[in-house]
Scaffold this motif. Structure first.
Motif, PDB file in Angstrom:
ATOM      1  N   GLU A  46       0.833  -1.202   0.000  1.00 57.84           N
ATOM      2  CA  GLU A  46       0.000   0.000   0.000  1.00 57.84           C
ATOM      3  C   GLU A  46       0.868   1.254   0.000  1.00 57.84           C
ATOM      4  O   GLU A  46       0.552   2.248  -0.663  1.00 57.84           O
ATOM      5  CB  GLU A  46      -0.930  -0.004   1.214  1.00 57.84           C
ATOM      6  N   THR A  47       1.964   1.219   0.744  1.00 54.57           N
ATOM      7  CA  THR A  47       2.888   2.362   0.777  1.00 54.57           C
ATOM      8  C   THR A  47       3.465   2.624  -0.607  1.00 54.57           C
ATOM      9  O   THR A  47       3.440   3.756  -1.113  1.00 54.57           O
ATOM     10  CB  THR A  47       4.022   2.093   1.776  1.00 54.57           C
ATOM     11  N   LEU A  48       3.964   1.601  -1.239  1.00 58.94           N
ATOM     12  CA  LEU A  48       4.641   1.765  -2.523  1.00 58.94           C
ATOM     13  C   LEU A  48       3.705   2.271  -3.619  1.00 58.94           C
ATOM     14  O   LEU A  48       4.133   2.997  -4.523  1.00 58.94           O
ATOM     15  CB  LEU A  48       5.272   0.439  -2.948  1.00 58.94           C
ATOM     16  N   THR A  49       2.428   1.908  -3.542  1.00 59.62           N
ATOM     17  CA  THR A  49       1.475   2.291  -4.589  1.00 59.62           C
ATOM     18  C   THR A  49       0.653   3.520  -4.230  1.00 59.62           C
ATOM     19  O   THR A  49      -0.319   3.840  -4.908  1.00 59.62           O
ATOM     20  CB  THR A  49       0.537   1.111  -4.916  1.00 59.62           C
ATOM     21  N   ASP A  50       1.024   4.218  -3.169  1.00 64.12           N
ATOM     22  CA  ASP A  50       0.355   5.457  -2.773  1.00 64.12           C
ATOM     23  C   ASP A  50       0.901   6.614  -3.606  1.00 64.12           C
ATOM     24  O   ASP A  50       2.088   6.935  -3.525  1.00 64.12           O
ATOM     25  CB  ASP A  50       0.610   5.702  -1.284  1.00 64.12           C
ATOM     26  N   PRO A  51       0.065   7.275  -4.424  1.00 67.09           N
ATOM     27  CA  PRO A  51       0.557   8.375  -5.263  1.00 67.09           C
ATOM     28  C   PRO A  51       1.147   9.545  -4.479  1.00 67.09           C
ATOM     29  O   PRO A  51       1.884  10.352  -5.052  1.00 67.09           O
ATOM     30  CB  PRO A  51      -0.698   8.810  -6.035  1.00 67.09           C
ATOM     31  N   SER A  77      -3.142   1.968  -6.244  1.00 68.82           N
ATOM     32  CA  SER A  77      -3.230   2.656  -7.534  1.00 68.82           C
ATOM     33  C   SER A  77      -2.698   1.700  -8.591  1.00 68.82           C
ATOM     34  O   SER A  77      -2.386   0.545  -8.285  1.00 68.82           O
ATOM     35  CB  SER A  77      -2.422   3.963  -7.514  1.00 68.82           C
ATOM     36  N   ALA A  78      -2.546   2.189  -9.802  1.00 70.52           N
ATOM     37  CA  ALA A  78      -2.175   1.314 -10.910  1.00 70.52           C
ATOM     38  C   ALA A  78      -0.678   1.035 -11.001  1.00 70.52           C
ATOM     39  O   ALA A  78      -0.253   0.240 -11.830  1.00 70.52           O
ATOM     40  CB  ALA A  78      -2.650   1.928 -12.229  1.00 70.52           C
ATOM     41  N   LYS A  79       0.141   1.664 -10.150  1.00 68.25           N
ATOM     42  CA  LYS A  79       1.590   1.494 -10.269  1.00 68.25           C
ATOM     43  C   LYS A  79       2.271   1.836  -8.944  1.00 68.25           C
ATOM     44  O   LYS A  79       1.651   2.375  -8.028  1.00 68.25           O
ATOM     45  CB  LYS A  79       2.148   2.403 -11.365  1.00 68.25           C
ATOM     46  N   GLN A 110       8.849  -2.902 -12.365  1.00 62.59           N
ATOM     47  CA  GLN A 110       8.376  -1.533 -12.516  1.00 62.59           C
ATOM     48  C   GLN A 110       9.513  -0.503 -12.563  1.00 62.59           C
ATOM     49  O   GLN A 110       9.252   0.702 -12.596  1.00 62.59           O
ATOM     50  CB  GLN A 110       7.386  -1.187 -11.403  1.00 62.59           C
ATOM     51  N   GLY A 111      10.743  -0.969 -12.563  1.00 60.31           N
ATOM     52  CA  GLY A 111      11.876  -0.061 -12.730  1.00 60.31           C
ATOM     53  C   GLY A 111      12.203   0.791 -11.521  1.00 60.31           C
ATOM     54  O   GLY A 111      12.748   1.893 -11.663  1.00 60.31           O
ATOM     55  N   ILE A 112      11.901   0.282 -10.315  1.00 65.32           N
ATOM     56  CA  ILE A 112      12.151   1.037  -9.095  1.00 65.32           C
ATOM     57  C   ILE A 112      13.526   0.664  -8.540  1.00 65.32           C
ATOM     58  O   ILE A 112      13.772  -0.489  -8.184  1.00 65.32           O
ATOM     59  CB  ILE A 112      11.071   0.773  -8.038  1.00 65.32           C
ATOM     60  N   VAL A 113      14.404   1.640  -8.464  1.00 65.55           N
ATOM     61  CA  VAL A 113      15.759   1.427  -7.959  1.00 65.55           C
ATOM     62  C   VAL A 113      15.745   1.478  -6.433  1.00 65.55           C
ATOM     63  O   VAL A 113      15.170   2.397  -5.834  1.00 65.55           O
ATOM     64  CB  VAL A 113      16.722   2.492  -8.507  1.00 65.55           C
ATOM     65  N   GLY A 114      16.364   0.489  -5.804  1.00 64.33           N
ATOM     66  CA  GLY A 114      16.415   0.457  -4.352  1.00 64.33           C
ATOM     67  C   GLY A 114      17.762  -0.004  -3.847  1.00 64.33           C
ATOM     68  O   GLY A 114      18.656  -0.391  -4.616  1.00 64.33           O
ATOM     69  N   ILE A 115      17.904   0.025  -2.518  1.00 63.18           N
ATOM     70  CA  ILE A 115      19.128  -0.417  -1.862  1.00 63.18           C
ATOM     71  C   ILE A 115      18.757  -1.182  -0.614  1.00 63.18           C
ATOM     72  O   ILE A 115      17.796  -0.847   0.079  1.00 63.18           O
ATOM     73  CB  ILE A 115      20.048   0.792  -1.532  1.00 63.18           C
ATOM     74  N   GLN A 116      19.492  -2.245  -0.329  1.00 60.55           N
ATOM     75  CA  GLN A 116      19.273  -3.068   0.856  1.00 60.55           C
ATOM     76  C   GLN A 116      20.597  -3.256   1.585  1.00 60.55           C
ATOM     77  O   GLN A 116      21.665  -2.982   1.057  1.00 60.55           O
ATOM     78  CB  GLN A 116      18.705  -4.426   0.464  1.00 60.55           C
ATOM     79  N   GLY A 117      20.462  -3.721   2.828  1.00 55.64           N
ATOM     80  CA  GLY A 117      21.660  -4.054   3.579  1.00 55.64           C
ATOM     81  C   GLY A 117      22.343  -2.874   4.237  1.00 55.64           C
ATOM     82  O   GLY A 117      23.527  -2.964   4.591  1.00 55.64           O
ATOM     83  N   ILE A 118      21.620  -1.747   4.430  1.00 57.46           N
ATOM     84  CA  ILE A 118      22.211  -0.608   5.118  1.00 57.46           C
ATOM     85  C   ILE A 118      21.519  -0.418   6.471  1.00 57.46           C
ATOM     86  O   ILE A 118      20.454  -0.977   6.720  1.00 57.46           O
ATOM     87  CB  ILE A 118      22.129   0.693   4.291  1.00 57.46           C
ATOM     88  N   ASP A 119      22.138   0.376   7.327  1.00 58.01           N
ATOM     89  CA  ASP A 119      21.604   0.615   8.672  1.00 58.01           C
ATOM     90  C   ASP A 119      20.492   1.660   8.584  1.00 58.01           C
ATOM     91  O   ASP A 119      20.727   2.859   8.696  1.00 58.01           O
ATOM     92  CB  ASP A 119      22.725   1.097   9.596  1.00 58.01           C
ATOM     93  N   LEU A 189      -6.512  14.110  -6.373  1.00 57.84           N
ATOM     94  CA  LEU A 189      -5.230  14.806  -6.255  1.00 57.84           C
ATOM     95  C   LEU A 189      -4.092  13.804  -6.075  1.00 57.84           C
ATOM     96  O   LEU A 189      -2.942  14.197  -5.855  1.00 57.84           O
ATOM     97  CB  LEU A 189      -5.253  15.777  -5.068  1.00 57.84           C
ATOM     98  N   GLY A 190      -4.438  12.512  -6.180  1.00 59.75           N
ATOM     99  CA  GLY A 190      -3.511  11.418  -5.928  1.00 59.75           C
ATOM    100  C   GLY A 190      -4.206  10.357  -5.092  1.00 59.75           C
ATOM    101  O   GLY A 190      -3.643   9.772  -4.176  1.00 59.75           O
TER     102      GLY A 190
END
Length: 380
Positions: A46-51, A77-79, A110-119, A189-190
């Motif tokens: 739900e967080t990731l798809t919240d406009p 939402s749709a993305k 969906q082409g979302i760049v992320g990072i893992q393994g950090i504090d 509005l989103g």
């Protein structure tokens, strides 16, 4: 998480030069946005798809993310709208009877760049102390100074008008469950998809409309009430939305607003808005309803707030405005209401999310309150 991704390095740099090195999570590449942290332990889909997260890089404070995978039912939402994603411990295995793929696979698709393994705890504490700031994540850049230079080229969230980037292109209708009782004009509005369904559950036919909708187009629907949704960006830059809501109030139509809709309501009533140091984002925020002193645990996603007096009634041309809800952590305005000369509630808004698809549901009564306001308008 594939073995290749687990070995692929990633770099995160804040605008003050603070640097973290981790591993890629999601798509390869580079992304920029405003670094914000979310305190929810669940509900990441739900967080990731919240406009409302348009142009923001989300940091999950909960250390373990992705254990329930991704399903086809919980999108708001749709993305995916976040600009980037930051987690500490990405789940190697996902398990849920509703899941269809891993979170990592959906981020990649969906082409979302992320990072893992950090504090992420240290990163969150840094943002709490220094305030929200711009950030870059890259799987292709190894030099922090080079990435920092690109971070500093990015526009800040202050002054950003992003509504046109997230609103629906065409109107659509969510039909009522059971008999139709009311018609609602919902300005997108989103908007999160759960919101019109919460109204439909109460017999509302919800017309979800683009942000560019005019007051004449709203009037043509002959609505019983008007709703303004959540959304991204700086409310101080959303002059068109303020002008539309002013026309709605001039027309005497009952109004209900959520999140960005609360900030727009505040501006229409004559109050200012301001940027919070690091905002409220998560599902564990305590809010008090000043009318009955009831405390509810609420879901939030906002970096701006309304600047209004907490204990003073303010006269307007439509009636008396006052703060109705306040955040108990920091006394931020969390709700507004407008009453006529007889004290009858005509319009109201809250800064948080009563639809809260992932919970909590303490605030669902606000949709009933909207129904009551519309019914009072019909009976008048």
């Amino acid at each position: 998480m594939s073995d290749s991704q687990s070995l692929s390095p990633a770099l995160l740099v804040l605008e003050d030069g603070t640097t973290y090195r981790g591993h890629s999570y999601g798509a390869a590449g580079e992304t920029f946005g405003e670094a914000v942290f979310v305190t929810a332990m669940g509900g990441y889909q739900e967080t990731l798809t919240d406009p409302s997260y348009r142009r923001q890089v989300v940091i999950q404070t909960s250390p373990h993310i992705g254990n329930t995978g991704w399903n086809e039912e919980d999108d708001e939402s749709a993305k995916i709208w976040v600009a980037g994603y930051v987690v500490r411990d990405a789940a190697r295995v996902f398990s849920s009877w509703r899941s269809t793929k891993s979170l990592d696979a959906e981020l990649t698709e969906q082409g979302i760049v992320g990072i893992q393994g950090i504090d992420t705890r240290a990163l969150t504490r840094h943002l709490r102390e220094r305030g929200t700031m711009r950030v870059g994540i890259s799987t292709v850049e190894t030099d922090p100074r080079a990435l920092l230079a690109r971070v500093l080229e990015q526009p800040p969230m202050t002054g950003a008008d992003l509504v046109a980037e997230v609103t629906t292109a065409e109107p659509y209708v969510i039909g009522p469950e059971g008999d139709k009782r009311f018609t609602v004009a919902a300005i997108d509005l989103g908007i999160k998809s759960m919101t019109p369904f919460r109204m439909a559950e109460r017999g509302c036919e919800v017309h979800v409309l683009p942000a560019s909708t005019t007051i004449d187009e709203i009037r043509a629907l002959n609505p019983d009430g008007v709703f303004f949704s959540n959304g991204p960006g700086d409310p101080a830059a959303a002059d068109d939305a303020v002008a539309l809501l002013t026309a709605v109030l001039d027309a005497g139509l009952p109004y209900f607003g959520i999140c960005f809709g609360n900030q727009i309501f505040g501006r229409a009533l004559g109050f200012g808005t301001y940027k919070l140091k690091y905002g409220h984002r998560g599902v564990n925020q305590p809010v008090m309803d000043l009318n009955d002193r009831r405390v509810e645990i609420t879901a939030h996603n906002h970096g701006f707030a309304v600047d209004a007096p907490l204990d003073t009634d303010v006269p307007t041309k439509w009636g008396t405005a006052r703060v109705s809800h306040v955040g108990l952590n920091d006394n931020v305005v969390e709700g507004l209401e407008l009453r006529d000369d007889q004290g009858t509630l005509k319009s109201f808004s809250v800064q948080y999310h009563p639809e809260a698809a992932a919970g909590p549901h303490d605030s669902s009564y606000l949709f009933d309150r909207f129904v009551d306001v519309m019914q009072n308008g019909k009976d008048a």
